[in-house]
Write a protein that holds these residues in place. Structure first.
Motif, mmCIF file in Angstrom:
data_model
loop_
_atom_site.group_PDB
_atom_site.id
_atom_site.type_symbol
_atom_site.label_atom_id
_atom_site.label_comp_id
_atom_site.label_asym_id
_atom_site.label_seq_id
_atom_site.Cartn_x
_atom_site.Cartn_y
_atom_site.Cartn_z
ATOM 1 N N THR A 173 0.898 -1.006 -0.157
ATOM 2 C CA THR A 173 0.023 -0.026 0.083
ATOM 3 C C THR A 173 0.914 1.204 0.061
ATOM 4 N N LEU A 174 0.876 2.100 -1.001
ATOM 5 C CA LEU A 174 1.616 3.211 -1.512
ATOM 6 C C LEU A 174 0.708 4.359 -1.092
ATOM 7 N N ARG A 175 1.551 5.511 -0.619
ATOM 8 C CA ARG A 175 1.107 6.953 -0.583
ATOM 9 C C ARG A 175 1.528 7.555 -1.714
ATOM 10 N N LEU A 176 0.551 8.302 -2.403
ATOM 11 C CA LEU A 176 0.423 9.141 -3.835
ATOM 12 C C LEU A 176 0.539 10.593 -3.520
ATOM 13 N N ALA A 177 1.121 11.355 -4.416
ATOM 14 C CA ALA A 177 1.296 12.634 -4.601
ATOM 15 C C ALA A 177 0.402 13.431 -5.564
ATOM 16 N N PRO A 178 -0.024 14.587 -5.549
ATOM 17 C CA PRO A 178 -0.770 15.218 -6.573
ATOM 18 C C PRO A 178 0.177 15.392 -7.890
ATOM 19 N N HIS A 179 -0.545 15.156 -8.909
ATOM 20 C CA HIS A 179 0.175 15.086 -10.244
ATOM 21 C C HIS A 179 -0.061 16.603 -10.988
#
Length: 540
Positions: free
Chosen positions: A262-268
């Motif tokens: 489970t990975l944390r994402l960033a705004p693109h």
């Protein structure tokens, strides 16, 4: 079909084969090494991996060692994606997105999915996973986790570890564990387990308690931002929690097989602005880099003059008209991805002033045509792998070092002297913003002299990196290829502690046997005479 392959096929849902052609295909990754597996398994589920691990554990208890190697896209340059036992080919079935939580900005995936495939889904929701290695089209998330990978945007967003919420891992005996931060009560519960998991927690906790001074001292000696040598025992225990995740990130499958993350994402932000800063003197890097990083760029890449000359020699048209000052000593390729256009413009203006103050040349890229030129410059380093001179080819050795930012210019100068002394062009590129430098010397591995030059170059480059507080590897693991040089980074006590960590997780030495432990003699015996770049290695 062998007895082992036949037995596994009867008990697993995925495919099992020991065909010569398949084994030959999996006998090498993107490194210069070669080692064929005995059996290739395409696990269809986590259960298949657990059954395979349990089978090998039971054999090991009877004195028969059959290693397990988990493999993604095979883009590893350290020789960590090859093995002589059972090869677990994760891309066949375990390549799905299991859950995407837009509210939490988290995604749960299987290890065989590629960064490219995941990115295609995420960008449609305005998100992305920043530490993308090259080549994204082939590199898998499992491999990225195993290497604690970083990419061009790691200068702003960090390496893979920063983006991991939790992992599911199959241990050497087939047990499955979930990792994540534990408070004292949760840790005490783990310490009381009678399973292998409990034994691991007890051993690692004791090792940290008994070696606090050693861990602290060795950790301070490596002042580079990134280090992938051995196991990251430095970040397991903090004043707040205890978390095994840092050990698995960068372990290259030698402590356990990651089956889910489970990975944390960033705004693109799809609209970004680029600039190229061409420096006439390498020494200028020492002054401009810290000031540049205060502008918080999303990428800060580099390519030196020798690399530009090298590329132009073999492909004269590739960089024609791309950069205004190709003869400059060093070119910095900088990106700003702030969602506000005014902020990006301000950063570009500040960068231009820094460039002029350093006596450099500034070239902005805000239009589509200008961005295309910068992208061409960034991608041009892949052509280094196309160049061939007789039997000599660009080989991935001594090619991924990490040094402190304030010593980056010093290291580049010293590395150039080493290359020149061996009559090799000092071609360098990499992630300047995080101090990671790439190099791929042109060497004929079919000749004894070529191999001798390879080891001499590796030893000199790694010693130099360590002497300035750096590491022998910064964006991938040490694998087999760099394992013999771990002593340049750690002293004998710390290295022994690392091996005790390995023993705690894998007492029989089943998991990715030889990775992080190979000797120089073992490495020499695995070098392939007919090294060549495969379908994707030219993209590295």
């Amino acid at each position: 079909m062998s007895k082992i392959a036949h037995y596994l096929q009867e008990h697993l849902d995925g495919e099992v084969t020991d065909s010569v052609e398949v084994r030959r295909y999996f006998s090498h990754d993107a490194s210069i090494l070669e080692l064929a597996p005995s059996v290739v398994v395409y696990p269809a589920s986590e259960s298949d991996i657990r059954k395979t691990a349990r089978f090998c554990w039971q054999l090991a208890e009877r004195g028969q060692i059959l290693p397990i190697t988990a493999r993604g896209g095979g883009t590893d340059t350290s020789g960590a994606a090859i093995g002589n036992g059972i090869m677990l080919a994760m891309t066949g079935h375990l390549n799905r997105i299991l859950e995407l939580d837009l509210k939490k900005r988290q995604v749960t995936v299987e290890p065989g999915i590629t960064f490219g495939t995941l990115h295609q889904t995420l960008v449609t929701h305005g998100l992305f996973l920043p530490p993308v290695p090259v080549p994204a089209a082939y590199a898998t998330i499992g491999g990225g986790l195993a290497n604690n990978s970083l990419g061009e945007k790691s200068v702003k967003y960090g390496a893979m570890l920063r983006h991991v919420e939790r992992l599911s891992v199959v241990l050497a005996n087939g047990e499955i564990i979930d990792t994540g931060p534990l408070n004292k009560r949760e840790l005490n519960r783990k310490l009381g387990l009678s399973s292998l998991e409990g034994e691991i927690y007890r051993t690692i906790d004791s090792l940290i308690e008994e070696n606090q001074e050693l861990i602290s001292t060795e950790g301070r000696q490596i002042t580079a931002l990134h280090n992938r040598v051995g196991y990251n025992i430095f970040d397991v225990k903090t004043s707040k929690d205890f978390d095994l995740t840092p050990l698995f990130l960068g372990s290259q499958g030698s402590l356990g097989v990651i089956t889910e993350a489970t990975l944390r994402l960033a705004p693109h932000n799809p609209v970004t602005d680029w600039a190229v800063v061409s420096l006439e003197d390498i020494n200028s890097l020492h002054d401009i880099l810290p000031r540049l990083l205060k502008l918080k760029p999303s990428a800060c890449e580099m390519i030196n003059k020798e690399a530009v000359q090298y590329i132009t020699r073999f492909n004269p048209a590739l960089l024609k008209g791309v950069i205004d000052h190709p003869a400059a000593a060093l070119h910095l390729i900088v990106e700003f991805d702030d969602s506000k256009e005014a902020s990006r413009k301000k950063c570009l203006k500040s960068l231009q002033k820094l460039s002029e103050k350093a006596g450099g040349h500034f070239q902005s890229a805000r239009t589509a045509e200008e961005r295309q030129r910068v992208e061409k410059l960034k991608q041009s380093t892949s052509s280094i792998f196309w160049a061939i001179r007789g039997n000599a080819k660009a080989v991935p050795v001594a090619e991924d070092v990490s040094v402190p930012l304030d010593r980056l210019a010093d290291f580049i100068r010293q590395a150039a002297q080493i290359y020149t002394s061996l009559e090799l062009p000092p071609v360098m590129w990499g992630h300047a913003g995080v101090g990671v430098i790439r190099m791929s010397p042109m060497i004929d591995l079919s000749q004894v002299g070529g191999r001798q030059k390879l080891f001499k170059l590796s030893d000199s480059i790694y010693k130099t990196a360590a002497s300035v507080g750096g590491s022998i590897t910064g964006s991938v693991g040490d694998g087999r290829l760099r394992a013999p040089y771990a002593g340049h980074v750690y002293g004998p006590q710390m290295h022994q502690l690392m091996m005790r960590v390995k023993k705690a997780f894998d007492p029989h030495g089943i998991l990715n046997r030889g990775v992080k432990t190979a000797s120089a003699e073992e490495v020499r015996g695995l070098i392939r005479d007919n090294y060549s770049h495969s379908k994707h290695e030219h993209l590295l």
